[in-house]
Design a protein around this motif. Structure first.
Motif: not given
Length: 497
Positions: A415, A459-460, A497
């Motif tokens: 990440e 992903r975030k 993501q």
């Protein structure tokens, strides 16, 4: 200079001088601790079963007491939980530190009346050494926060039981209670996100000078503060000057944390574990953490490549060498005997004995004989990310053995704050760095046994969401850097993501 910082100055000088002297006779202190351990232990169920009354030297100790992990200690713990006395140590434990194990489920690590000061005094000594070396004392007058588990304790076999950080919270000196945040009510909240929101509410208007915790959870705290206050941490807390950290390697988190703060602050690294407070940063001038050689723990070291052998080499402190990866073994006045805590360390100095943590015994990848360790993975990733100005939030690595086409490979889940523009180039550079650091991995690629690593972008907040999904958000929980299976990897596929 205010009252508490004024009092701290001479005490810091005294403790710092004492520790400097202890550095000079670390080996003698270790030998004395072993003798004291044997003297007390021979009167216990464990000691009688291992004929400790016939043990007088370290060589005899190695013959009498084999290495053990929690599964081999567990029968003795079960007797203690049944209310029996004098099992591993005199009397009964003062506490059980509850920690989760990958193979043993919940582990109950004894903390005795004799060993509790190891946890409390060492944390104090790390701060005092910082004060004495830097001359900075003013933070002692401000507010301090220790992001920790709940201090609420249950009773197991009549013994107060909880997370180590929660237990330690009961022993914060009275003179620091007025400085400590959050409130006891907030600290007792079990749900991490609810607790974190309340911590933010209680601290955002305070004069915070010291913040302590495991780096990923400190970052989460900083993110929530910034979301609420709309400013960098240094703007919210102008007198914030010391960040105390431990539990995981700090370097992968440093860039993001310092960016959140809005500039560099002094950091103090510690190495606490439920089994004992192992080491701490005693100096800003020298690499590594000072081994805690005079605090009720006798240390042994096994070359990491031998740790799963039937008869591994066991070394005392005077026999270790710098640059060698060792599994850490300890015997303590809590009633642990030749106990493998699962960590690997490497000495960077033997005059005095300073070390760095290199990983976990079980957290490695050797699906093909490569035996890649966490230190190699972290250094490879961070060197490339640093060169490209990228910030890594979190990562983990697992092998992919079964592939539809091509060769098996290592799969990296990373990440970023902002992902590389050219992911293929970035991955190739990380792979090259890992090949430089691990000749076995390099041989496997040269021999077309493995393909270069594959990197997947999480992903975030994907790792936070993953930890939440498995009930391990907050506290002392950490994402393993390496796994030799795909249990974590398969779960993370949902957060790409």
């Amino acid at each position: 200079m205010k009252f508490k910082s004024l009092l701290a100055k001479p005490f810091a000088a005294y403790i710092y001088s004492k520790i400097q002297k202890e550095m000079m006779h670390a080996v003698a202190d270790q030998e004395a601790i072993l003798q004291n351990q044997i003297k007390t232990g021979c009167k216990t169920v464990f000691g009688r079963g291992h004929r400790l009354d016939d043990v007088h030297t370290y060589e005899e100790y190695k013959q009498a007491v084999p290495l053990r992990d929690y599964e081999q200690l567990k029968p003795y713990i079960e007797k203690i939980k049944q209310g029996k006395h004098n099992i591993l140590w005199k009397g009964q434990p003062l506490y059980f530190a509850k920690t989760s194990g990958t193979t043993s489920g919940i582990k109950y690590i004894p903390i005795s009346k004799d060993s509790v000061n190891n946890h409390i005094d060492t944390a104090r000594n790390a701060l005092l050494c910082y004060m004495a070396e830097t001359g900075k004392h003013d933070f002692a007058d401000g507010k301090m926060i220790f992001l920790s588990g709940s201090p609420t304790l249950e009773r197991i076999g009549g013994i107060p039981t909880g997370r180590l950080s929660g237990i330690v919270n009961h022993h914060v000196p009275r003179y620091l209670r007025t400085n400590q945040l959050p409130s006891i009510e907030t600290n007792c909240i079990e749900d991490w996100e609810t607790k974190l929101d309340q911590i933010v509410a209680e601290t955002i208007g305070q004069n915070m000078t010291l913040i302590s915790g495991i780096p990923p959870w400190v970052q989460m705290y900083f993110d929530r503060l910034q979301a609420k206050g709309g400013k960098k941490i240094r703007e919210l807390f102008p007198d914030f000057s010391v960040l105390v950290h431990g539990g995981v390697n700090f370097e992968p988190y440093r860039p993001s944390l310092m960016d959140s703060i809005g500039g560099a602050v002094d950091t103090i690294e510690t190495y606490p574990a439920s089994e004992g407070f192992i080491a701490f940063q005693d100096s800003r001038e020298h690499e590594g953490l000072l081994l805690n050689t005079n605090s009720g723990i006798f240390f042994e070291f096994v070359p990491a490549e031998e740790v799963f052998d039937e008869n591994p080499t066991r070394l005392s402190l005077k026999e270790v060498k710098t640059g060698v990866n060792y599994a850490l073994i300890l015997s303590s006045n809590a009633g642990l005997w030749a106990y493998n805590i699962g960590d690997t360390v490497k000495f960077v100095s033997t005059e005095p004995y300073r070390l760095v943590v290199t990983g976990r015994v079980k957290h490695f990848i050797s699906a093909f004989g490569e035996h890649v360790i966490a230190e190699e993975v972290e250094q490879s990733l961070m060197s490339v990310a640093g060169a490209e100005g990228l910030r890594v939030t979190e990562f983990t690595v697992a092998p992919r053995i079964q592939v539809a086409e091509g060769l098996p490979h290592h799969e990296w889940f990373v990440e970023f704050e902002e992902a590389p523009q050219d992911l293929s180039s970035f991955s190739l550079q990380v792979d090259r760095q890992l090949r430089k650091r691990n000749i076995y991995y390099d041989d496997l690629l040269r021999g077309n046994i493995l393909a270069p690593l594959k990197l997947r972008v999480v992903r975030k907040n994907g790792f936070i969401d993953y930890m939440k999904s498995v009930g391990k958000l907050g506290g002392q929980n950490k994402v393993p850097r390496l796994s030799n299976d795909r249990l974590i990897a398969e779960e993370l596929m949902r957060f790409l993501q």
